[in-house]
Design a protein around this motif. Structure first.
Motif, PDB file in Angstrom:
ATOM      1  N   MET A   1      -7.967  -2.293   0.782  1.00 24.82           N
ATOM      2  CA  MET A   1      -6.534  -2.025   0.886  1.00 24.82           C
ATOM      3  C   MET A   1      -6.177  -1.385   2.236  1.00 24.82           C
TER       4      MET A   1
ATOM      5  N   TYR B   1      -6.012  -3.747   5.234  1.00 22.21           N
ATOM      6  CA  TYR B   1      -4.771  -4.503   5.419  1.00 22.21           C
ATOM      7  C   TYR B   1      -3.660  -3.614   5.973  1.00 22.21           C
ATOM      8  N   VAL B   2      -3.630  -2.354   5.523  1.00 18.32           N
ATOM      9  CA  VAL B   2      -2.651  -1.408   6.074  1.00 18.32           C
ATOM     10  C   VAL B   2      -2.912  -1.205   7.565  1.00 18.32           C
TER      11      VAL B   2
END
Length: 290
Positions: A1, A4-5
């Protein structure tokens, strides 16, 4: 996660680079350290790769338009490469905490420079094809060494220092901006070479961040005609100051962290620095004009 941030944030940094013509790279190290979890020394070396390649691509665009003054770029770049290589070698001798504190100081200086920067007049034929003047080689070399040393140490491109230095030796602002990209690419290359041997880069992650930043740079370049550069630069400077405040607080001793957590003061401290400092600078500037 978080990967992707981080890539989305890299895209944002690239957009800022395309819109502002420089300055967005100052966020690369905090992004790598606090979003992607990269160790500070490695993040600095990665930043040199990302900033160097992105600047080189921008320099090619300006070179085709005839805005790069090559002799000045090579003289300043020679000093910058020497300083950046030295900074890269010294980097391993400085504790990570001290490097991040130094980087926070560089961010504050960059933000102040962006707040004080005046808009250049529209480019004319004289700026597109500048006439060579006598170049103070010794002074330009020493300026290059000083800026390059800082770049090699903390991984910032140093454009906020290079552009004013080039303007001081007689280059029009559009030419100084274009020429600075060549200097940044050269000194980032030398700075990265200075890091070789004591830093191992995660090349897959470096490549992903680089692709995202370059893509964002292309998008930002296309959007630049629809956004006021002055307003964007001031807003970005406030954001950089807030990020610098976060860095300074994050590197504070543990008792300070505990006190801030108990008081719930983290967001207030960051907001006060990010808004209060530029407001104070603006008030001082208005007072001087009166």
């Amino acid at each position: 996660m978080m990967l992707y941030v981080g890539l989305a944030a890299s895209l944002f940094v690239g957009v800022l680079l395309g819109l502002l013509g420089g300055g967005g790279s100052i966020l690369t190290v905090p992004l790598l350290v606090y979003v992607l979890g990269v160790e500070p020394r490695t993040a600095i070396a990665m930043s040199l790769v990302v900033v160097g390649v992105t600047s080189a691509s921008g320099a090619l665009f300006h070179a085709r338009a005839g805005r790069v003054r090559w002799r000045t770029a090579l003289v300043f770049g020679a000093g910058g490469m020497a300083g950046a290589f030295l900074g890269g070698r010294i980097n391993k001798l400085i504790p990570s905490t001290a490097l991040l504190l130094l980087f926070a100081g560089v961010m504050v200086a960059a933000a102040v420079a962006m707040l004080r920067r005046k808009e250049a007049p529209p480019p004319s034929a004289s700026t597109a094809a500048p006439v060579e003047r006598t170049l103070p080689v010794a002074r330009v070399l020493m300026q290059g060494v000083a800026v390059g040393l800082l770049s090699g140490l903390v991984g910032a491109g140093g454009g906020f220092l290079i552009v004013p230095a080039l303007a001081l030796v007689g280059l029009p602002m559009p030419v100084a901006t274009a020429t600075s990209l060549v200097v940044i690419a050269l000194q980032c290359t030398a700075g990265f070479m200075g890091h070789l041997g004591h830093v191992q880069l995660p090349w897959a992650l470096t490549g992903a961040v680089l692709v995202a930043a370059m893509t964002g740079s292309l998008v930002g370049g296309r959007l630049s005609g629809f956004v006021s550069p002055a307003s964007l630069r001031r807003g970005f400077a406030v954001f950089v100051l807030a990020t610098a405040a976060f860095l300074l607080v994050a590197q504070a001793p543990e008792p300070v962290h505990t006190l801030l957590a108990q008081a719930g003061a983290w967001p207030w401290l960051i907001a006060a620095t990010g808004v209060g400092l530029p407001l104070t600078l603006w008030r001082l500037r208005m007072a001087r004009q009166r």
